[in-house]
Design a protein around this motif. Structure first.
Motif, PDB file in Angstrom:
ATOM      1  N   MET A  48       3.149 -10.109   2.539  1.00  0.00           N
ATOM      2  CA  MET A  48       2.792 -10.784   1.289  1.00  0.00           C
ATOM      3  C   MET A  48       3.884 -11.787   0.924  1.00  0.00           C
ATOM      4  SD  MET A  48      -0.080  -9.297   0.693  1.00  0.00           S
ATOM      5  CE  MET A  48      -0.569  -9.532  -1.010  1.00  0.00           C
ATOM      6  N   ASP A  49       3.492 -12.888   0.295  1.00  0.00           N
ATOM      7  CA  ASP A  49       4.451 -13.932  -0.077  1.00  0.00           C
ATOM      8  C   ASP A  49       5.367 -13.508  -1.220  1.00  0.00           C
ATOM      9  OD1 ASP A  49       3.515 -15.659   1.865  1.00  0.00           O
ATOM     10  OD2 ASP A  49       2.117 -16.669   0.514  1.00  0.00           O
ATOM     11  N   GLU A  50       4.814 -12.789  -2.192  1.00  0.00           N
ATOM     12  CA  GLU A  50       5.613 -12.361  -3.347  1.00  0.00           C
ATOM     13  C   GLU A  50       4.950 -11.175  -4.023  1.00  0.00           C
ATOM     14  OE1 GLU A  50       4.946 -15.101  -6.923  1.00  0.00           O
ATOM     15  OE2 GLU A  50       4.534 -16.427  -5.228  1.00  0.00           O
ATOM     16  N   GLY A  51       5.655 -10.550  -4.932  1.00  0.00           N
ATOM     17  CA  GLY A  51       5.106  -9.405  -5.654  1.00  0.00           C
ATOM     18  C   GLY A  51       5.151  -8.143  -4.816  1.00  0.00           C
ATOM     19  N   SER A  52       4.319  -7.195  -5.189  1.00  0.00           N
ATOM     20  CA  SER A  52       4.251  -5.917  -4.480  1.00  0.00           C
ATOM     21  C   SER A  52       3.669  -6.104  -3.084  1.00  0.00           C
ATOM     22  CB  SER A  52       3.372  -4.931  -5.259  1.00  0.00           C
ATOM     23  OG  SER A  52       3.911  -4.704  -6.538  1.00  0.00           O
ATOM     24  N   GLY A  53       3.979  -5.168  -2.204  1.00  0.00           N
ATOM     25  CA  GLY A  53       3.403  -5.189  -0.867  1.00  0.00           C
ATOM     26  C   GLY A  53       2.001  -4.607  -0.871  1.00  0.00           C
ATOM     27  N   MET A  54       1.277  -4.827   0.220  1.00  0.00           N
ATOM     28  CA  MET A  54      -0.087  -4.324   0.330  1.00  0.00           C
ATOM     29  C   MET A  54      -0.279  -3.663   1.687  1.00  0.00           C
ATOM     30  SD  MET A  54      -3.703  -6.383  -0.016  1.00  0.00           S
ATOM     31  CE  MET A  54      -3.586  -7.225   1.565  1.00  0.00           C
ATOM     32  N   ILE A  55      -0.867  -2.467   1.661  1.00  0.00           N
ATOM     33  CA  ILE A  55      -1.187  -1.710   2.874  1.00  0.00           C
ATOM     34  C   ILE A  55      -2.704  -1.547   2.948  1.00  0.00           C
ATOM     35  CG2 ILE A  55      -0.966   0.501   4.067  1.00  0.00           C
ATOM     36  CD1 ILE A  55       1.727  -0.746   3.930  1.00  0.00           C
ATOM     37  N   LEU A  56      -3.291  -1.932   4.065  1.00  0.00           N
ATOM     38  CA  LEU A  56      -4.696  -1.643   4.345  1.00  0.00           C
ATOM     39  C   LEU A  56      -4.686  -0.384   5.182  1.00  0.00           C
ATOM     40  CD1 LEU A  56      -5.827  -5.249   5.346  1.00  0.00           C
ATOM     41  CD2 LEU A  56      -5.913  -4.176   3.080  1.00  0.00           C
ATOM     42  N   ASP A  57      -5.376   0.665   4.731  1.00  0.00           N
ATOM     43  CA  ASP A  57      -5.241   1.979   5.351  1.00  0.00           C
ATOM     44  C   ASP A  57      -6.610   2.632   5.539  1.00  0.00           C
ATOM     45  OD1 ASP A  57      -4.428   4.520   6.161  1.00  0.00           O
ATOM     46  OD2 ASP A  57      -3.037   4.807   4.503  1.00  0.00           O
ATOM     47  N   THR A  58      -6.874   3.130   6.753  1.00  0.00           N
ATOM     48  CA  THR A  58      -8.137   3.839   6.993  1.00  0.00           C
ATOM     49  C   THR A  58      -8.109   5.238   6.386  1.00  0.00           C
ATOM     50  OG1 THR A  58      -7.429   4.648   9.162  1.00  0.00           O
ATOM     51  CG2 THR A  58      -8.673   2.561   9.108  1.00  0.00           C
ATOM     52  N   MET A  59      -6.996   5.647   5.868  1.00  0.00           N
ATOM     53  CA  MET A  59      -6.835   6.876   5.091  1.00  0.00           C
ATOM     54  C   MET A  59      -7.423   8.126   5.745  1.00  0.00           C
ATOM     55  SD  MET A  59      -6.453   5.904   1.294  1.00  0.00           S
ATOM     56  CE  MET A  59      -5.504   4.483   0.827  1.00  0.00           C
ATOM     57  N   PRO A  60      -7.033   8.437   6.969  1.00  0.00           N
ATOM     58  CA  PRO A  60      -7.591   9.621   7.618  1.00  0.00           C
ATOM     59  C   PRO A  60      -7.317  10.916   6.845  1.00  0.00           C
ATOM     60  CG  PRO A  60      -5.726   8.757   8.869  1.00  0.00           C
ATOM     61  CD  PRO A  60      -6.041   7.762   7.793  1.00  0.00           C
ATOM     62  N   MET A  61      -6.210  10.991   6.150  1.00  0.00           N
ATOM     63  CA  MET A  61      -5.841  12.198   5.413  1.00  0.00           C
ATOM     64  C   MET A  61      -6.643  12.371   4.118  1.00  0.00           C
ATOM     65  SD  MET A  61      -2.007  13.063   4.244  1.00  0.00           S
ATOM     66  CE  MET A  61      -1.622  14.372   3.120  1.00  0.00           C
ATOM     67  N   TRP A  62      -7.204  11.284   3.599  1.00  0.00           N
ATOM     68  CA  TRP A  62      -7.831  11.316   2.280  1.00  0.00           C
ATOM     69  C   TRP A  62      -9.354  11.215   2.319  1.00  0.00           C
ATOM     70  CZ3 TRP A  62      -4.391  13.241  -0.658  1.00  0.00           C
ATOM     71  CH2 TRP A  62      -3.049  12.946  -0.452  1.00  0.00           C
ATOM     72  N   ARG A  63      -9.948  11.305   3.491  1.00  0.00           N
ATOM     73  CA  ARG A  63     -11.417  11.261   3.580  1.00  0.00           C
ATOM     74  C   ARG A  63     -12.001  12.595   3.132  1.00  0.00           C
ATOM     75  NH1 ARG A  63     -13.696   7.100   7.245  1.00  0.00           N
ATOM     76  NH2 ARG A  63     -12.027   5.578   7.485  1.00  0.00           N
ATOM     77  N   ASP A  64     -13.251  12.563   2.675  1.00  0.00           N
ATOM     78  CA  ASP A  64     -13.875  13.805   2.230  1.00  0.00           C
ATOM     79  C   ASP A  64     -14.339  14.644   3.420  1.00  0.00           C
ATOM     80  OD1 ASP A  64     -16.381  12.826   3.068  1.00  0.00           O
ATOM     81  OD2 ASP A  64     -17.074  12.405   1.039  1.00  0.00           O
ATOM     82  N   GLU A  65     -14.958  15.791   3.159  1.00  0.00           N
ATOM     83  CA  GLU A  65     -15.357  16.720   4.222  1.00  0.00           C
ATOM     84  C   GLU A  65     -16.378  16.115   5.178  1.00  0.00           C
ATOM     85  OE1 GLU A  65     -17.780  17.188   0.577  1.00  0.00           O
ATOM     86  OE2 GLU A  65     -15.641  17.418   0.909  1.00  0.00           O
ATOM     87  N   ASN A  66     -17.076  15.043   4.748  1.00  0.00           N
ATOM     88  CA  ASN A  66     -18.030  14.356   5.615  1.00  0.00           C
ATOM     89  C   ASN A  66     -17.413  13.138   6.304  1.00  0.00           C
ATOM     90  OD1 ASN A  66     -20.203  16.102   4.897  1.00  0.00           O
ATOM     91  ND2 ASN A  66     -20.349  14.998   2.957  1.00  0.00           N
TER      92      ASN A  66
END
Length: 123
Positions: A48-66
């Protein structure tokens, strides 16, 4: 009052995405991201050019039971612009799903390909 050891600073925002490579390409086009790094096969730390950073995440740990991916169902992340009208037109021309028109001459809400609601607001 005891001083908190937690800083009052936002380091990063995480955006849940279903496919990190496709998301990386889409966000690069929409935000003009030039660089970044994929880590652990499931997240992309965007340059990112400025400000907070950004992460694009497939979030394997946070997916629901399906295996369903969570999404941001409210515009919890705001991107800045110097021209909200030009930004709105750019999104429209690039086929981005617009949730609102420009509100109060200041901001609009859109969705990424995974259905996350995000906002653009004039600085």
């Amino acid at each position: 009052m005891v001083k908190s050891p937690v800083k009052n600073k936002i380091n990063l925002v995480f955006i849940p995405v279903s496919d990190v490579e496709k998301a990386k390409q889409w966000y690069a086009k929409i935000l003009g991201i030039q660089d970044g790094e994929v880590h652990f096969g499931h997240l992309f730390a965007a340059g990112m050019d400025e400000g907070s950073g950004m992460i694009l995440d497939t979030m394997p740990m946070w997916r629901d039971e399906n295996g369903k991916l969570p999404t941001l169902n409210v515009p919890a992340i705001q991107f800045g612009t110097e021209d909200v009208h030009a930004s709105y037109q750019f999104m429209k021309e690039n086929g981005v799903e617009l949730v609102t028109e420009i509100q109060h001459g200041q901001f609009f809400v859109f969705k990424d390909p995974d259905g996350n609601m995000l906002m653009v607001c004039e600085d």
